[in-house]
Design a protein around this motif. Structure first.
Motif, PDB file in Angstrom:
ATOM      1  N   GLN A 196       3.496  12.105   8.484  1.00 13.00           N
ATOM      2  CA  GLN A 196       4.924  12.475   8.445  1.00 13.00           C
ATOM      3  C   GLN A 196       5.300  13.113   7.116  1.00 13.00           C
ATOM      4  N   ARG A 197       4.696  12.593   6.053  1.00 11.21           N
ATOM      5  CA  ARG A 197       5.002  13.153   4.722  1.00 11.21           C
ATOM      6  C   ARG A 197       4.528  14.598   4.622  1.00 11.21           C
ATOM      7  N   ILE A 198       3.460  14.920   5.369  1.00 14.87           N
ATOM      8  CA  ILE A 198       2.957  16.298   5.347  1.00 14.87           C
ATOM      9  C   ILE A 198       3.815  17.176   6.262  1.00 14.87           C
ATOM     10  N   TRP A 256       6.975  16.060  -1.216  1.00 14.31           N
ATOM     11  CA  TRP A 256       6.802  15.699  -2.628  1.00 14.31           C
ATOM     12  C   TRP A 256       6.169  14.320  -2.797  1.00 14.31           C
ATOM     13  N   LYS A 257       6.216  13.517  -1.724  1.00 15.45           N
ATOM     14  CA  LYS A 257       5.731  12.141  -1.851  1.00 15.45           C
ATOM     15  C   LYS A 257       4.219  12.011  -1.713  1.00 15.45           C
ATOM     16  N   ILE A 258       3.553  13.060  -1.251  1.00 17.42           N
ATOM     17  CA  ILE A 258       2.129  12.885  -0.952  1.00 17.42           C
ATOM     18  C   ILE A 258       1.226  13.657  -1.912  1.00 17.42           C
ATOM     19  N   ARG A 259       0.127  12.970  -2.292  1.00 17.08           N
ATOM     20  CA  ARG A 259      -0.850  13.585  -3.194  1.00 17.08           C
ATOM     21  C   ARG A 259      -2.226  13.447  -2.542  1.00 17.08           C
ATOM     22  N   PRO A 260      -3.152  14.334  -2.902  1.00 18.69           N
ATOM     23  CA  PRO A 260      -4.497  14.227  -2.301  1.00 18.69           C
ATOM     24  C   PRO A 260      -5.109  12.844  -2.513  1.00 18.69           C
ATOM     25  N   GLU A 261      -4.802  12.218  -3.655  1.00 15.52           N
ATOM     26  CA  GLU A 261      -5.380  10.891  -3.939  1.00 15.52           C
ATOM     27  C   GLU A 261      -4.956   9.855  -2.901  1.00 15.52           C
ATOM     28  N   ASP A 262      -3.759  10.044  -2.326  1.00 21.20           N
ATOM     29  CA  ASP A 262      -3.275   9.065  -1.345  1.00 21.20           C
ATOM     30  C   ASP A 262      -4.228   9.013  -0.142  1.00 21.20           C
ATOM     31  N   ILE A 263      -4.763  10.176   0.215  1.00 21.96           N
ATOM     32  CA  ILE A 263      -5.687  10.240   1.364  1.00 21.96           C
ATOM     33  C   ILE A 263      -7.037   9.655   0.941  1.00 21.96           C
ATOM     34  N   ASN A 270       9.603  -2.110  -8.497  1.00 18.41           N
ATOM     35  CA  ASN A 270       8.929  -1.344  -7.465  1.00 18.41           C
ATOM     36  C   ASN A 270       7.514  -1.103  -8.004  1.00 18.41           C
ATOM     37  N   ARG A 271       6.553  -1.906  -7.559  1.00 18.05           N
ATOM     38  CA  ARG A 271       5.258  -2.138  -8.212  1.00 18.05           C
ATOM     39  C   ARG A 271       5.542  -2.913  -9.501  1.00 18.05           C
ATOM     40  N   SER A 272       4.459  -3.409 -10.123  1.00 15.18           N
ATOM     41  CA  SER A 272       4.686  -4.358 -11.215  1.00 15.18           C
ATOM     42  C   SER A 272       3.389  -4.593 -11.978  1.00 15.18           C
ATOM     43  N   MET A 311       0.872  -1.166   0.000  1.00 12.43           N
ATOM     44  CA  MET A 311       0.000   0.000   0.000  1.00 12.43           C
ATOM     45  C   MET A 311       0.915   1.225   0.000  1.00 12.43           C
ATOM     46  N   ASP A 312       0.314   2.408  -0.290  1.00 10.65           N
ATOM     47  CA  ASP A 312       1.104   3.630  -0.261  1.00 10.65           C
ATOM     48  C   ASP A 312       1.769   3.776   1.103  1.00 10.65           C
ATOM     49  N   ALA A 313       2.989   4.255   1.116  1.00 13.94           N
ATOM     50  CA  ALA A 313       3.757   4.458   2.351  1.00 13.94           C
ATOM     51  C   ALA A 313       4.108   3.132   3.033  1.00 13.94           C
TER      52      ALA A 313
HETATM   53 MG    MG Z   1       2.795   7.170  -3.642  1.00  8.67          MG
END
Ligand code: MG
Ligand code: AMP
Length: 297
Positions: free
Chosen positions: A196-198, A205-212, A124-126, A68-70
């Motif tokens: 932490q990313r926020i 740079w690692k976080i996007r609104p979609e992640d939430i 890294n993902r596939s 999963m993300d993070a």
């Molecule tokens: Mg990501």
């Protein structure tokens, strides 16, 4: 003490319910120093194995990371691969497919990145994203240009599992050894890491609104992962569910899994033939003379 990683392996044919698989395991290290020492030990041995892999050119090794993300994929790759000769190892990160990639079958883009014999390839993902994120959001299938995909029909996923299992069987038969790692974190641990990313400017740079947004689909992801691991963990290309809430512990477990995969290959430096020994002796005799190799006048 040798760490036994068998308990993290998904046995072929067993049904995986990820709510029953731990995201936290008893630590294999006693202190930060002990962690650093163990990691160095594992990574050093993996490096030595990689040199043998390179010299013998008899196998390729493909390591697939999903999470999963993070979940810690990037840092696991970075930590485990430090100390490995970059010439023998290549990391490929798979993002949402491009228009060009979408015109091909879902395995195509990964085929071009497979490691050759003598090398380690890290994904890294596939292609597994195509039965994970796409299964959670089946409307993405529409963008894949398939002829009339039936979004309510499970057949498409079973066909994809089958394609994957057949591909991996084929790769195994052609000397690629595959290790698949799912870094398993809890939803609460993900919440902390996203915070932490926020809160850490260097991580913004690692976080996007979609992640939430995606967090709402957590149970759907766990189900999609469970079905995927159930269908695609095979004796030859097994999945490992690595408890990853503790990043350090997760990295040590991952290193041990990789190391065991290498040791199972029983790699050896190529044997010299009598003809080659004669050739080496002749070269040695030439070099042994002081001033040998003088340029011609
Ligand atoms: Mg990501
Ligand atoms: P990251 O690994 O955090 O940089 O994010 C990459 C993003 O690409 C993730 O949101 C993945 O779910 C997405 N992604 C990767 N492969 C696919 C795929 N085949 N189809 C759709 N999305 C994908």
């Amino acid at each position: 003490m040798k760490m036994n990683v068998d308990r993290f392996r998904v046995a072929q044919g067993s049904r995986v319910d990820l709510t029953k698989w731990p995201t936290l395991a008893a630590p294999v290290y006693e202190s930060e120093d002990h962690y650093a020492q163990l990691l160095q030990e594992y990574v050093g041995t993996i490096n030595a194995q990689q040199q043998l892999l390179n010299a013998s050119e008899s196998f390729a090794v493909l390591v697939i990371f999903q999470a999963m993300d993070a979940g810690g994929k990037d840092s696991a790759v970075a930590h485990v691969m430090t100390g490995i000769n970059p010439q023998g190892c290549r990391v490929t990160s798979f993002k949402a497919p491009s228009d060009q990639e979408l015109k091909h079958d879902f395995l195509w883009r990964a085929m071009r990145e497979l490691p050759e014999r003598g090398r380690i390839g890290i994904f890294n993902r596939s292609y597994y994203e195509d039965v994970l994120v796409v299964r959670v959001h089946p409307e993405k299938l529409r963008g894949e240009g398939l002829s009339k995909p039936r979004l309510d029909d499970n057949r498409v996923w079973h066909e994809r599992y089958r394609s994957i299992v057949e591909l991996e069987r084929h790769l195994h038969a052609n000397s690629t050894r595959i290790v698949k790692i799912f870094l398993h974190i809890s939803k609460e641990e993900q919440r902390k890491r996203l915070l932490q990313r926020i809160d850490t400017p260097e991580k913004n740079w690692k976080i996007r609104p979609e992640d939430i947004e995606e967090r709402r689909f957590w149970p759907d992801y766990m189900k999609a992962y469970g079905k995927c691991l159930t269908a695609t963990s095979t004796r030859r290309a097994p999945w490992f569910v690595v408890p990853a809430d503790d990043k350090r512990n997760g990295r040590l477990i991952v290193s041990r899994i990789l190391l065991d995969a290498f040791l199972a290959l029983d790699l050896k430096f190529p044997k010299t033939t009598p003809a080659r020994r004669t050739e080496l002796a002749a070269m040695r005799a030439q070099l042994a003379k002081p001033g040998s190799g003088k340029s011609r006048a």
